[in-house]
Scaffold this active site. Structure first.
Site, PDB file in Angstrom:
ATOM      1  N   TYR A   1       0.853  -1.189   0.000  1.00 36.64           N
ATOM      2  CA  TYR A   1       0.000   0.000   0.000  1.00 36.64           C
ATOM      3  C   TYR A   1       0.887   1.236   0.000  1.00 36.64           C
ATOM      4  O   TYR A   1       1.822   1.340   0.799  1.00 36.64           O
ATOM      5  CB  TYR A   1      -0.896   0.007   1.236  1.00 36.64           C
ATOM      6  CG  TYR A   1      -1.804   1.220   1.329  1.00 36.64           C
ATOM      7  CD1 TYR A   1      -2.875   1.387   0.456  1.00 36.64           C
ATOM      8  CD2 TYR A   1      -1.597   2.195   2.302  1.00 36.64           C
ATOM      9  CE1 TYR A   1      -3.713   2.494   0.543  1.00 36.64           C
ATOM     10  CE2 TYR A   1      -2.431   3.301   2.401  1.00 36.64           C
ATOM     11  CZ  TYR A   1      -3.485   3.445   1.519  1.00 36.64           C
ATOM     12  OH  TYR A   1      -4.309   4.541   1.616  1.00 36.64           O
TER      13      TYR A   1
ATOM     14  N   ASP B   1       9.431   2.942  -0.302  1.00 33.10           N
ATOM     15  CA  ASP B   1       8.346   3.600   0.434  1.00 33.10           C
ATOM     16  C   ASP B   1       8.514   3.265   1.911  1.00 33.10           C
ATOM     17  O   ASP B   1       8.081   2.223   2.390  1.00 33.10           O
ATOM     18  CB  ASP B   1       6.985   3.148  -0.093  1.00 33.10           C
ATOM     19  CG  ASP B   1       5.842   3.869   0.620  1.00 33.10           C
ATOM     20  OD1 ASP B   1       6.127   4.682   1.530  1.00 33.10           O
ATOM     21  OD2 ASP B   1       4.678   3.613   0.268  1.00 33.10           O
TER      22      ASP B   1
ATOM     23  N   LYS C   1       4.280   9.191   8.633  1.00 32.55           N
ATOM     24  CA  LYS C   1       4.046   8.589   9.947  1.00 32.55           C
ATOM     25  C   LYS C   1       5.023   9.094  11.031  1.00 32.55           C
ATOM     26  O   LYS C   1       4.860  10.211  11.492  1.00 32.55           O
ATOM     27  CB  LYS C   1       3.996   7.074   9.812  1.00 32.55           C
ATOM     28  CG  LYS C   1       2.799   6.661   8.916  1.00 32.55           C
ATOM     29  CD  LYS C   1       2.419   5.214   8.922  1.00 32.55           C
ATOM     30  CE  LYS C   1       1.085   5.033   8.209  1.00 32.55           C
ATOM     31  NZ  LYS C   1       1.126   4.373   6.933  1.00 32.55           N
TER      32      LYS C   1
HETATM   33  C1  LIG Z   1       0.474   4.796   5.571  1.00 33.08           C
HETATM   34  C2  LIG Z   1       1.227   4.542   4.329  1.00 33.08           C
HETATM   35  C3  LIG Z   1       1.111   5.369   3.197  1.00 33.08           C
HETATM   36  C4  LIG Z   1       0.081   6.457   3.112  1.00 33.08           C
HETATM   37  O1  LIG Z   1       0.284   7.457   4.048  1.00 33.08           O
HETATM   38  P1  LIG Z   1      -0.950   8.436   4.430  1.00 33.08           P
HETATM   39  O2  LIG Z   1      -0.319   9.433   5.331  1.00 33.08           O
HETATM   40  O3  LIG Z   1      -1.971   7.566   5.083  1.00 33.08           O
HETATM   41  O4  LIG Z   1      -1.441   9.028   3.157  1.00 33.08           O
HETATM   42  C5  LIG Z   1       1.937   5.135   2.122  1.00 33.08           C
HETATM   43  N1  LIG Z   1       2.833   4.139   2.143  1.00 33.08           N
HETATM   44  C6  LIG Z   1       2.976   3.322   3.196  1.00 33.08           C
HETATM   45  C7  LIG Z   1       4.013   2.245   3.155  1.00 33.08           C
HETATM   46  C8  LIG Z   1       2.171   3.486   4.316  1.00 33.08           C
HETATM   47  O5  LIG Z   1       2.290   2.637   5.342  1.00 33.08           O
END
Ligand SMILES: *Cc1c(COP(=O)(O)O)cnc(C)c1O
Length: 424
Positions: A144, A238, A266
């Site tokens: 994701y 990511d 995060k």
């Molecule tokens: C949470 C997450 C996202 C998206 O971040 P948001 O702040 O919720 O838009 C993208 N990539 C990874 C790996 C994530 O865990």
């Protein structure tokens, strides 16, 4: 444990907000029941409007690595807040946070702040396309990367939880530009690179997957990812979830990765909306105002978000013992869960890297998205509610990682194992 006030709020919310929630997984669709309305947190614990206390393994889905309401983070935010909330102009704290990111990620020469992980990955992909002049991207099943069009193809997290891994409303034409491969399938990746390597702008991947539950990369898979460079493909790690969590320098430090671009979020914002993308100067110089790749944000680099992020990163950087603590408590929790589940004869596989952990209810191994989906989601529901009713708040989906904070310790592990015994 009763939650009449939370239930009333959730009923009312449903009349005003789709599904009653601001983000899908919060609605408890995968586990049934209704979510507590949380109004206070401290350390490893949260309280709902009904006055119930829970040991928290969600931690706002990852940002709160220091636990809730860390006094030094709050003090920093309070201090900056007195000067106003936002200016839409350059601010000293974004310079300080950029330097911290560079200290953690030596491969990052320039970094741009945005407000969410979604923006970070979306912008990084636009940059990769602008830099390479190519259109195709590669992602992996169950990973994701936020909800941008083109990334919502066979995605993990809430998309997976709700059984709509590919969203409606994403034009076929976008989806066609996204090649989706199996995570940990090094040979499959090599094959695609051989066939179409010259058309691919970037490969985006979760270096440790958290959004299909936790999946750990194999060494050969990481090697194959780096081979993409031979085809002029940019590698985007990511690290929105793993950055500053698995080590100060995230999975990049832990596994010795050499990505061209890194996306962060995060933990970077310490609980306020901040995210970032960064990488080699030559690539990042294509971003506006230096280059032709446009990207902007009204609240980007917001002073409060920079303050909470900076306070969080300063604490993490100053005390490497915190990562050792997270690893030790994670190992204790993993061993304890395994012991109880084995003794009770419950088939399971526990995947963990540091402070990220998932219990899959299936015989292992679980290395791919397909294997993750073998988990017994009915059993997970009972596991989840068994814990929740005993005051332990586990993520309400089997396809999410449970997180530890530095405020979690022996006492919290013991409390969790006791709850699990009761639940089983
Ligand atoms: C949470 C997450 C996202 C998206 O971040 P948001 O702040 O919720 O838009 C993208 N990539 C990874 C790996 C994530 O865990």
């Amino acid at each position: 444990m009763e939650r009449p006030i939370s239930e009333a709020y959730f009923q009312e919310a449903g009349r005003h907000i789709p599904g009653g929630v601001s983000s899908p997984v919060r609605a408890f669709k995968a586990v049934g029941g209704t979510p507590p309305y949380l109004v206070r947190g401290e350390g490893a614990y949260v309280w709902d409007v009904d006055g119930n206390r829970y040991l928290d393994y969600v931690l706002s889905w990852g940002p709160l690595i220091l636990g809730h309401a860390h006094p030094r983070v709050l003090a920093r935010v309070r201090e900056v807040m007195e000067g106003g909330l936002t200016f839409g102009a350059p601010h000293p704290l974004e310079v300080a946070l950029a330097k911290k990111v560079k200290a953690a990620y030596p491969g990052v020469e320039l970094v741009r702040f945005v407000s969410s992980g979604t923006e970070a990955t979306m912008s990084a992909l636009r940059l990769a396309r602008g830099y390479t002049g190519r259109d195709l991207i590669v992602k992996f099943r169950g990973n994701y990367h936020g909800h941008a069009d083109g990334l919502l193809v066979e995605a993990g997290s809430g998309a997976l939880t709700l059984g709509v891994p590919s969203s409606a409303g994403v034009p076929e034409a976008y989806a066609r530009l996204t090649l989706v491969l199996e995570y940990n399938d090094a040979e499959g990746l090599r094959e695609v690179l051989r066939r179409r390597g010259e058309e691919i702008a970037a490969i985006i991947f979760e270096p440790v997957v958290g959004n299909a539950g936790v999946l750990v990369p194999t060494e050969d898979f990481l090697k194959a990812l780096h081979e993409a460079r031979e085809f002029g493909v940019l590698l985007i790690a990511d690290e929105v979830m793993t950055g500053f969590r698995l080590a100060f320098g995230g999975a990049t430090e832990l596994f010795g990765l050499k990505p061209d671009l890194v996306t962060l979020g995060k933990v970077l914002g310490g609980g306020l909306p901040a995210a970032a993308y960064g990488g080699r100067r030559e690539v990042m110089e294509r971003v506006a105002p230096l280059g032709p790749v446009y990207q902007a944000g009204t609240l980007s680099g917001n002073p409060l978000a920079m303050a909470s992020g900076l306070a969080t990163l300063e604490i993490l950087e100053a005390d490497p013992g915190l990562y050792a603590h997270l690893e030790a408590v994670g190992a204790r929790l993993e061993a304890g869960l395994r012991e109880v589940l084995t003794r009770k004869g419950v088939p399971h596989t526990i995947n963990r890297v540091g402070s990220m952990l998932t219990v899959f209810f299936t015989e292992g191994p679980v290395r791919t998205f397909a294997e993750a989906r073998r988990t017994d989601t009915e059993l997970f529901k009972r596991f989840f509610h068994g814990l929740l009713s005993r005051g332990v708040y586990w993520p309400p989906s089997n396809f999410e990682a449970a997180f530890l904070s530095t405020a979690h310790g022996e006492e919290e592990v013991a409390r969790t194992l006791e709850a699990l015994e009761g639940a089983l």
